[in-house]
Scaffold this motif. Structure first.
Motif, mmCIF file in Angstrom:
data_model
loop_
_atom_site.group_PDB
_atom_site.id
_atom_site.type_symbol
_atom_site.label_atom_id
_atom_site.label_comp_id
_atom_site.label_asym_id
_atom_site.label_seq_id
_atom_site.Cartn_x
_atom_site.Cartn_y
_atom_site.Cartn_z
ATOM 1 N N LEU A 279 -6.742 -59.946 24.241
ATOM 2 C CA LEU A 279 -5.299 -59.995 24.481
ATOM 3 C C LEU A 279 -4.522 -59.438 23.293
ATOM 4 C CD1 LEU A 279 -2.972 -60.907 26.289
ATOM 5 C CD2 LEU A 279 -3.186 -63.189 25.308
ATOM 6 N N ALA A 280 -4.984 -59.704 22.083
ATOM 7 C CA ALA A 280 -4.299 -59.203 20.898
ATOM 8 C C ALA A 280 -4.398 -57.694 20.764
ATOM 9 C CB ALA A 280 -4.870 -59.865 19.644
ATOM 10 N N LEU A 281 -5.430 -57.092 21.362
ATOM 11 C CA LEU A 281 -5.642 -55.654 21.242
ATOM 12 C C LEU A 281 -5.070 -54.860 22.411
ATOM 13 C CD1 LEU A 281 -9.292 -55.644 19.838
ATOM 14 C CD2 LEU A 281 -7.142 -55.467 18.581
ATOM 15 N N PHE A 282 -4.320 -55.519 23.282
ATOM 16 C CA PHE A 282 -3.653 -54.790 24.362
ATOM 17 C C PHE A 282 -2.660 -53.794 23.764
ATOM 18 C CE2 PHE A 282 -3.956 -57.540 28.442
ATOM 19 C CZ PHE A 282 -5.327 -57.457 28.360
ATOM 20 N N GLY A 283 -2.458 -52.706 24.468
ATOM 21 C CA GLY A 283 -1.478 -51.723 24.032
ATOM 22 C C GLY A 283 -2.116 -50.639 23.181
ATOM 23 N N SER A 284 -1.277 -49.779 22.655
ATOM 24 C CA SER A 284 -1.731 -48.656 21.843
ATOM 25 C C SER A 284 -0.790 -48.489 20.661
ATOM 26 C CB SER A 284 -1.765 -47.370 22.676
ATOM 27 O OG SER A 284 -0.466 -47.031 23.134
ATOM 28 N N GLN A 285 -0.923 -47.381 19.966
ATOM 29 C CA GLN A 285 -0.115 -47.150 18.776
ATOM 30 C C GLN A 285 1.358 -46.962 19.113
ATOM 31 O OE1 GLN A 285 -1.431 -43.820 16.497
ATOM 32 N NE2 GLN A 285 0.139 -44.025 14.910
ATOM 33 N N PHE A 286 1.646 -46.436 20.297
ATOM 34 C CA PHE A 286 3.024 -46.067 20.625
ATOM 35 C C PHE A 286 3.638 -46.930 21.723
ATOM 36 C CE2 PHE A 286 0.798 -42.226 19.190
ATOM 37 C CZ PHE A 286 1.552 -41.915 18.074
ATOM 38 N N THR A 287 2.840 -47.654 22.475
ATOM 39 C CA THR A 287 3.371 -48.474 23.570
ATOM 40 C C THR A 287 2.824 -49.890 23.483
ATOM 41 O OG1 THR A 287 1.556 -47.835 25.057
ATOM 42 C CG2 THR A 287 3.570 -46.491 25.105
ATOM 43 N N VAL A 288 3.666 -50.833 23.874
ATOM 44 C CA VAL A 288 3.275 -52.236 23.952
ATOM 45 C C VAL A 288 3.576 -52.714 25.369
ATOM 46 C CG1 VAL A 288 3.614 -54.555 23.059
ATOM 47 C CG2 VAL A 288 3.780 -52.601 21.516
ATOM 48 N N PRO A 289 2.563 -52.940 26.211
ATOM 49 C CA PRO A 289 2.797 -53.353 27.595
ATOM 50 C C PRO A 289 3.131 -54.844 27.675
ATOM 51 C CG PRO A 289 0.447 -53.175 27.187
ATOM 52 C CD PRO A 289 1.128 -52.747 25.917
ATOM 53 N N TYR A 290 4.389 -55.165 27.435
ATOM 54 C CA TYR A 290 4.781 -56.571 27.384
ATOM 55 C C TYR A 290 4.489 -57.300 28.692
ATOM 56 C CZ TYR A 290 7.193 -55.568 23.001
ATOM 57 O OH TYR A 290 7.493 -55.202 21.712
ATOM 58 N N GLY A 291 4.763 -56.662 29.805
ATOM 59 C CA GLY A 291 4.506 -57.311 31.086
ATOM 60 C C GLY A 291 3.038 -57.638 31.276
ATOM 61 N N THR A 292 2.149 -56.719 30.923
ATOM 62 C CA THR A 292 0.712 -56.958 31.041
ATOM 63 C C THR A 292 0.263 -58.053 30.087
ATOM 64 O OG1 THR A 292 0.430 -54.623 31.601
ATOM 65 C CG2 THR A 292 -1.543 -55.844 31.000
ATOM 66 N N ILE A 293 0.814 -58.047 28.881
ATOM 67 C CA ILE A 293 0.466 -59.086 27.906
ATOM 68 C C ILE A 293 0.896 -60.468 28.404
ATOM 69 C CG2 ILE A 293 0.975 -59.946 25.593
ATOM 70 C CD1 ILE A 293 1.131 -57.046 24.661
ATOM 71 N N PHE A 294 2.101 -60.555 28.952
ATOM 72 C CA PHE A 294 2.576 -61.837 29.474
ATOM 73 C C PHE A 294 1.744 -62.282 30.671
ATOM 74 C CE2 PHE A 294 6.505 -61.009 27.068
ATOM 75 C CZ PHE A 294 6.736 -62.273 26.553
#
Length: 299
Positions: free
Chosen positions: A252-267
């Motif tokens: 869960l902490a490694l979700f996303g990439s250098q330029f995007t943070v998928p907040y909906g997916t993380i939640f």
């Protein structure tokens, strides 16, 4: 006659309390300061959980709106689908279930016998042993990360299930022993003596007499151990760097990439990760309260 007539008038012709009277009595009970304080604390705890669940159902364009919406206007399950399909959250979740369940069973098996020995058997140095166990359980995990990494590397157990299970078992046994030992002390010793008179062995006495009586304490130790293993991050990040062995907090902490943070997916993933703990506490809440109370009184 006057009292009977008054009671009949208050409860109605059918003998039931009127709805308005019941509502008023319920409102007065809720507004009393102990209940109001409990409701305020419950709302304070539940508010972040509600916001997490509500945000997990929002599309990306609605998550950053200002002012924020209390409930998604266009609810969608796409965030949950993305968490399991695009981010391998199902693999992380299964890894956490496997490691947490096996470690919890091992902790209960070891701490039950150790707690019984410290509670009942005439051992020397019980007080230093209990103090040592308490100090071990309070030791900061970050100080153990490097030595554990070197140990698991020499054993060839990096990026494996057994390495993480072994470490989680060792870290949680001391606290479980404290809980079960205190609960075993609250069980009358006469029950064991009756079993011995009937010819039961010490092992049979523990399994057939003591553990059934200590069920609330066992549930308490199990839930605390499972929660500690389920939410542990640092050791899992240190020992298992391969994606197929990562547990849920690390993934869960490694979700996303250098330029995007998928907040909906993380939640969405965070909501799923909270559900097992919430269900365990709701189902076994009476046993947990009983176990903690016994430990506090008898310890």
């Amino acid at each position: 006659m006057t009292t009977a007539a008054t009671d009949t008038k208050a409860t109605g012709a059918t003998g039931r309390e009127p709805w308005g009277a019941r509502a008023g009595r319920l409102l007065r009970a809720v507004l009393s300061w102990p209940n109001a304080a409990a409701l305020a604390v419950a709302a304070f705890v539940a508010a972040p959980l509600y916001w997490m669940a509500a945000t997990s159902l929002k599309p990306p364009e609605e998550i950053g709106t200002h002012p924020p919406t209390a409930w998604p206007e266009n609810a969608t399950w796409a965030n949950y689908r993305d968490a399991f399909t695009d981010n391998h959250f199902g693999t992380y979740l299964l890894n956490s279930v496997l490691v947490s369940v096996i470690a919890t069973l091992l902790v209960l098996s070891l701490s039950a016998f150790a707690g019984y020995a410290l509670a009942r058997l005439p051992l020397r140095g019980k007080a230093p042993i209990m103090v040592s166990l308490l100090m071990i359980s309070l030791f900061p995990t970050i100080a153990l990360a490097a030595p554990l990494f070197l140990l698991m590397r020499d054993m060839g157990w990096l990026n494996s299930y057994q390495g993480l299970i072994l470490v989680y078992t060792a870290l949680n046994v001391p606290f479980a022993i404290w809980i079960l030992r205190n609960f075993f002390q609250s069980i009358p010793k006469e029950m064991e003596e009756v079993a011995w008179v009937d010819g039961a062995s010490p092992l049979r006495t523990v399994l057939s007499v003591i553990l059934p009586q200590a069920t609330p304490g066992v549930f308490t130790a199990a839930i605390f151990t499972f929660t500690a293993c389920w939410t542990e991050f640092l050791i899992a990040l240190t020992l298992n760097t391969a994606d197929r062995y990562r547990t849920m907090p690390v993934g869960l902490a490694l979700f996303g990439s250098q330029f995007t943070v998928p907040y909906g997916t993380i939640f969405a993933a965070a909501t799923v990760s909270v559900l097992p703990i919430a269900l365990l506490v709701l189902i076994f809440r009476r046993a947990v309260v009983s176990g903690l109370t016994a430990g506090a009184v008898k310890g």
